[in-house]
Design a protein around this motif. Structure first.
Motif, PDB file in Angstrom:
ATOM      1  N   SER A   1       0.182 -12.544  11.296  1.00 26.76           N
ATOM      2  CA  SER A   1      -0.679 -11.864  12.270  1.00 26.76           C
ATOM      3  C   SER A   1       0.098 -11.334  13.464  1.00 26.76           C
TER       4      SER A   1
ATOM      5  N   LEU B   1      -5.798 -12.016   1.888  1.00 20.60           N
ATOM      6  CA  LEU B   1      -5.403 -11.362   0.642  1.00 20.60           C
ATOM      7  C   LEU B   1      -3.985 -11.737   0.243  1.00 20.60           C
ATOM      8  N   SER B   2      -3.149 -12.080   1.213  1.00 26.83           N
ATOM      9  CA  SER B   2      -1.763 -12.437   0.901  1.00 26.83           C
ATOM     10  C   SER B   2      -1.680 -13.702   0.039  1.00 26.83           C
TER      11      SER B   2
ATOM     12  N   ILE C   1       5.888 -12.151   1.531  1.00 27.11           N
ATOM     13  CA  ILE C   1       4.845 -12.317   0.504  1.00 27.11           C
ATOM     14  C   ILE C   1       5.457 -12.876  -0.781  1.00 27.11           C
TER      15      ILE C   1
ATOM     16  N   TRP D   1       7.790  -6.954   4.825  1.00 25.72           N
ATOM     17  CA  TRP D   1       6.642  -7.787   4.501  1.00 25.72           C
ATOM     18  C   TRP D   1       6.651  -8.249   3.046  1.00 25.72           C
TER      19      TRP D   1
ATOM     20  N   TYR E   1       4.509  -7.618  11.412  1.00 26.61           N
ATOM     21  CA  TYR E   1       3.578  -7.480  10.290  1.00 26.61           C
ATOM     22  C   TYR E   1       2.182  -7.108  10.769  1.00 26.61           C
TER      23      TYR E   1
ATOM     24  N   PHE F   1      -0.780  -8.293  10.384  1.00 22.02           N
ATOM     25  CA  PHE F   1      -1.828  -8.259   9.367  1.00 22.02           C
ATOM     26  C   PHE F   1      -3.172  -8.618  10.000  1.00 22.02           C
ATOM     27  N   SER F   2      -4.224  -7.971   9.530  1.00 21.67           N
ATOM     28  CA  SER F   2      -5.572  -8.367   9.937  1.00 21.67           C
ATOM     29  C   SER F   2      -5.935  -9.682   9.236  1.00 21.67           C
ATOM     30  N   SER F   3      -7.028 -10.295   9.667  1.00 18.60           N
ATOM     31  CA  SER F   3      -7.428 -11.575   9.066  1.00 18.60           C
ATOM     32  C   SER F   3      -7.721 -11.415   7.575  1.00 18.60           C
ATOM     33  N   SER F   4      -8.310 -10.278   7.194  1.00 18.26           N
ATOM     34  CA  SER F   4      -8.597 -10.054   5.776  1.00 18.26           C
ATOM     35  C   SER F   4      -7.312  -9.885   4.974  1.00 18.26           C
ATOM     36  N   MET F   5      -6.310  -9.241   5.546  1.00 18.21           N
ATOM     37  CA  MET F   5      -5.037  -9.061   4.845  1.00 18.21           C
ATOM     38  C   MET F   5      -4.258 -10.371   4.755  1.00 18.21           C
ATOM     39  N   VAL F   6      -4.405 -11.226   5.771  1.00 19.83           N
ATOM     40  CA  VAL F   6      -3.780 -12.553   5.693  1.00 19.83           C
ATOM     41  C   VAL F   6      -4.383 -13.346   4.541  1.00 19.83           C
TER      42      VAL F   6
END
Length: 306
Positions: free
Chosen positions: A111, A124-125, A196, A192, A115, A117-122
């Motif tokens: 976050s 999804l990771s 991942i 990134w 990177y 990342f939004s909470s949804s992308m975190v």
């Protein structure tokens, strides 16, 4: 709870008993018919309880049986003195700890910049460690069984539980490598995809470690496996609980790079412990053979195993 207090007594399934009414006459020249031997299960099948019977607080029939609660509580603690069971719990807990370290720092790393990342992308990771865990299951399952059988065939068909520990060889590189790529890589702002990919590596090694640890324990002490797993889980939860409280201050005080360099070195040392049990596991199991048989007989007398 009748499901946890089932007593397995009676003659074994498949007991052969000849029916006297089908016995061959003395003066008969007719050969005996194999169908005259009736295979029957002499063990009485328990009748399912009615709804009102299940609502009773006490069952007088059950009160006549000896209380096994003391043994069920003490045996998992006694099994901590079995080196193989203790190692299985340590190995299980260690591999879970590394995933907890990943889980506790995922939002902190992904976050933040670079990177962001939004909470949804975190969320999804986490597909990456999911795929890694699936690959770990295939590695320890089909490939692991094939590997163990191959070694057993080369050694006169004798299968030793320690053969399965050789599958930890991959973790010698992947555990420290995954931790370093995750923490040190994030400290140096690696692409990134690198972090991942590190999540996938740690998902793979966690799945690998959990399954191999439990399999080693069960293969070593099959008759004690039910309560030995309780011991393994006790060690695992103790380690996981302790690390959860110290993780955030540890990373904040040392920084990502230093913290995960320490984690990588600790992961390498922990993983290489399997070499000790590859060399001396059989000796340790032989030293505990008498106690193993004693507790197996105790559990069989209590009706927990056949």
């Amino acid at each position: 709870m009748e499901e946890t207090n089932y007593r397995r007594h009676g003659k074994p399934i498949g007991h052969i008993e000849k029916r006297p009414d089908l016995a061959k006459p003395e003066n008969s020249n007719i050969d005996s018919d194999p169908e005259q031997e009736v295979i029957q299960n002499s063990a009485e099948s328990p009748q399912p309880k009615q709804y009102l019977q299940k609502l009773k607080l006490f069952d007088r029939k059950l009160l006549d049986r000896p209380n096994q609660l003391k043994g069920m509580v003490l045996r998992p603690l006694i099994f901590l003195t079995f080196p193989v069971i203790l190692y299985a719990g340590f190995s299980y807990g260690s591999n879970l700890v590394w995933f907890n370290v990943l889980n506790g720092t995922t939002s902190l790393i992904l976050s933040e910049k670079p990177y962001a990342f939004s909470s949804s992308m975190v969320g999804l990771s986490y597909v990456s460690p999911l795929l890694g865990a699936m690959l770990g299951t295939l590695y320890t399952g089909r490939l692991g069984d094939w590997f163990v059988l191959r070694i057993a065939r080369k050694r006169n068909g004798i299968m030793e539980p320690e053969y399965r520990l050789w599958l930890f060889s991959l973790s010698i590189l992947l555990v420290p490598g995954g931790l370093a790529l995750w923490g040190v890589g994030a400290a140096h702002r690696v692409h990134w995809f690198g972090v991942i990919f590190a999540m996938g590596i740690l998902g793979f090694t966690s799945s690998l470690g959990l399954q191999l640890s439990v399999s080693y324990c069960i293969d070593s002490y099959q008759a004690l496996s039910g309560e030995a797993i309780v011991t393994v889980i006790l060690v695992r939860n103790s380690m996981s609980f302790a690390v959860g409280y110290g993780l955030t201050p540890w990373v904040e005080n040392l920084g990502l790079q230093d913290a995960f360099v320490v984690a990588a070195v600790a992961g390498l040392a922990q993983t290489m412990c399997f070499l000790i049990y590859v060399s001396y596991g059989r000796v340790l199991r032989q030293a505990s053979a008498q106690r193993y048989r004693r507790y197996a007989d105790e559990m069989a007398a209590a009706g927990f195993v056949k």
